[in-house]
Design a protein around this motif. Structure first.
Motif, PDB file in Angstrom:
ATOM      1  N   LYS A  57       0.805  -1.231   0.000  1.00  0.00           N
ATOM      2  CA  LYS A  57       0.000   0.000   0.000  1.00  0.00           C
ATOM      3  C   LYS A  57       0.833   1.274   0.000  1.00  0.00           C
ATOM      4  N   ASP A  58       1.978   1.265   0.666  1.00  0.00           N
ATOM      5  CA  ASP A  58       2.804   2.465   0.732  1.00  0.00           C
ATOM      6  C   ASP A  58       4.081   2.348  -0.090  1.00  0.00           C
ATOM      7  N   GLN A  59       4.150   1.341  -0.945  1.00  0.00           N
ATOM      8  CA  GLN A  59       5.312   1.158  -1.810  1.00  0.00           C
ATOM      9  C   GLN A  59       4.938   1.499  -3.246  1.00  0.00           C
ATOM     10  N   GLU A  60       5.938   1.741  -4.058  1.00  0.00           N
ATOM     11  CA  GLU A  60       5.677   1.993  -5.472  1.00  0.00           C
ATOM     12  C   GLU A  60       5.162   0.711  -6.130  1.00  0.00           C
ATOM     13  N   VAL A  61       4.059   0.837  -6.850  1.00  0.00           N
ATOM     14  CA  VAL A  61       3.488  -0.255  -7.626  1.00  0.00           C
ATOM     15  C   VAL A  61       3.281   0.270  -9.039  1.00  0.00           C
ATOM     16  N   ILE A  62       3.865  -0.414 -10.026  1.00  0.00           N
ATOM     17  CA  ILE A  62       3.702  -0.037 -11.429  1.00  0.00           C
ATOM     18  C   ILE A  62       2.724  -1.020 -12.051  1.00  0.00           C
ATOM     19  N   VAL A  63       1.659  -0.511 -12.654  1.00  0.00           N
ATOM     20  CA  VAL A  63       0.678  -1.372 -13.319  1.00  0.00           C
ATOM     21  C   VAL A  63       0.775  -1.166 -14.823  1.00  0.00           C
ATOM     22  N   HIS A  64       0.553  -2.257 -15.560  1.00  0.00           N
ATOM     23  CA  HIS A  64       0.565  -2.132 -17.021  1.00  0.00           C
ATOM     24  C   HIS A  64      -0.378  -3.138 -17.644  1.00  0.00           C
ATOM     25  N   CYS A  65      -0.725  -2.853 -18.887  1.00  0.00           N
ATOM     26  CA  CYS A  65      -1.551  -3.756 -19.694  1.00  0.00           C
ATOM     27  C   CYS A  65      -0.989  -3.706 -21.112  1.00  0.00           C
ATOM     28  N   LYS A  66      -1.822  -3.889 -22.113  1.00  0.00           N
ATOM     29  CA  LYS A  66      -1.330  -3.864 -23.488  1.00  0.00           C
ATOM     30  C   LYS A  66      -1.028  -2.440 -23.949  1.00  0.00           C
ATOM     31  N   SER A  67      -1.980  -1.519 -23.705  1.00  0.00           N
ATOM     32  CA  SER A  67      -1.806  -0.157 -24.234  1.00  0.00           C
ATOM     33  C   SER A  67      -1.866   0.940 -23.177  1.00  0.00           C
ATOM     34  N   GLY A  68      -2.309   0.602 -21.981  1.00  0.00           N
ATOM     35  CA  GLY A  68      -2.391   1.595 -20.916  1.00  0.00           C
ATOM     36  C   GLY A  68      -3.785   1.899 -20.422  1.00  0.00           C
ATOM     37  N   ALA A  69      -4.817   1.411 -21.126  1.00  0.00           N
ATOM     38  CA  ALA A  69      -6.197   1.719 -20.735  1.00  0.00           C
ATOM     39  C   ALA A  69      -6.646   0.908 -19.523  1.00  0.00           C
ATOM     40  N   ARG A  70      -6.475  -0.417 -19.579  1.00  0.00           N
ATOM     41  CA  ARG A  70      -6.882  -1.250 -18.442  1.00  0.00           C
ATOM     42  C   ARG A  70      -6.052  -0.921 -17.208  1.00  0.00           C
ATOM     43  N   SER A  71      -4.775  -0.661 -17.421  1.00  0.00           N
ATOM     44  CA  SER A  71      -3.923  -0.358 -16.267  1.00  0.00           C
ATOM     45  C   SER A  71      -4.267   0.999 -15.663  1.00  0.00           C
ATOM     46  N   ALA A  72      -4.771   1.932 -16.462  1.00  0.00           N
ATOM     47  CA  ALA A  72      -5.234   3.206 -15.902  1.00  0.00           C
ATOM     48  C   ALA A  72      -6.419   2.958 -14.974  1.00  0.00           C
ATOM     49  N   SER A  73      -7.304   2.052 -15.378  1.00  0.00           N
ATOM     50  CA  SER A  73      -8.433   1.677 -14.514  1.00  0.00           C
ATOM     51  C   SER A  73      -7.938   0.989 -13.253  1.00  0.00           C
ATOM     52  N   ALA A  74      -6.955   0.106 -13.404  1.00  0.00           N
ATOM     53  CA  ALA A  74      -6.391  -0.597 -12.247  1.00  0.00           C
ATOM     54  C   ALA A  74      -5.724   0.383 -11.289  1.00  0.00           C
ATOM     55  N   ALA A  75      -4.987   1.353 -11.833  1.00  0.00           N
ATOM     56  CA  ALA A  75      -4.320   2.342 -10.990  1.00  0.00           C
ATOM     57  C   ALA A  75      -5.346   3.157 -10.212  1.00  0.00           C
ATOM     58  N   ALA A  76      -6.409   3.576 -10.871  1.00  0.00           N
ATOM     59  CA  ALA A  76      -7.455   4.347 -10.200  1.00  0.00           C
ATOM     60  C   ALA A  76      -8.102   3.515  -9.094  1.00  0.00           C
ATOM     61  N   PHE A  77      -8.363   2.247  -9.372  1.00  0.00           N
ATOM     62  CA  PHE A  77      -8.968   1.361  -8.373  1.00  0.00           C
ATOM     63  C   PHE A  77      -8.042   1.213  -7.162  1.00  0.00           C
ATOM     64  N   LEU A  78      -6.762   0.957  -7.416  1.00  0.00           N
ATOM     65  CA  LEU A  78      -5.827   0.775  -6.304  1.00  0.00           C
ATOM     66  C   LEU A  78      -5.707   2.049  -5.464  1.00  0.00           C
ATOM     67  N   LYS A  79      -5.705   3.189  -6.112  1.00  0.00           N
ATOM     68  CA  LYS A  79      -5.648   4.454  -5.371  1.00  0.00           C
ATOM     69  C   LYS A  79      -6.884   4.612  -4.488  1.00  0.00           C
ATOM     70  N   GLN A  80      -8.052   4.220  -5.009  1.00  0.00           N
ATOM     71  CA  GLN A  80      -9.291   4.283  -4.222  1.00  0.00           C
ATOM     72  C   GLN A  80      -9.219   3.361  -3.008  1.00  0.00           C
TER      73      GLN A  80
END
Length: 96
Positions: A57-80
């Motif tokens: 939770k307090d460490q750097e986490v890098i998320v990725h997918c094929k183009s960046g769209a799904r990972s943008a959703s994942a990043a927003a979810f994790l931040k929430q």
């Protein structure tokens, strides 16, 4: 923290860093190609894996997918969910 570019990630990896990278693509996509050191947690199963990720939770986490769209959703979810240092790999594995 801001998103991360593939060049920045590659430079860090070449310097010996081992950031936490979560690939949110489907398992079959992960089998076809992957970023070294990434773990596969598909976007659809991410909510069920939160307990496994609690220590990050307090460490750097890098998320990725094929183009960046799904990972943008994942990043927003994790931040929430209270993750404080989530970065999306811009352009996903296609840019990497």
């Amino acid at each position: 923290m801001a998103d991360i570019t593939s060049d920045e990630l590659k430079q860090r990896q070449q310097a010996g860093e081992t950031p936490t990278i979560i690939d949110v693509r489907e398992p079959w996509e992960f089998e076809e190609s992957r970023i070294p050191g990434a773990q596969n947690i598909s976007l659809g199963t991410l909510p069920t894996k939160l307990d496994d990720l609690e220590e990050l939770k307090d460490q750097e986490v890098i998320v990725h997918c094929k183009s960046g769209a799904r990972s943008a959703s994942a990043a927003a979810f994790l931040k929430q969910q209270g993750f404080t240092n989530v970065r999306n790999l811009l352009g996903g594995i296609m840019n990497y």
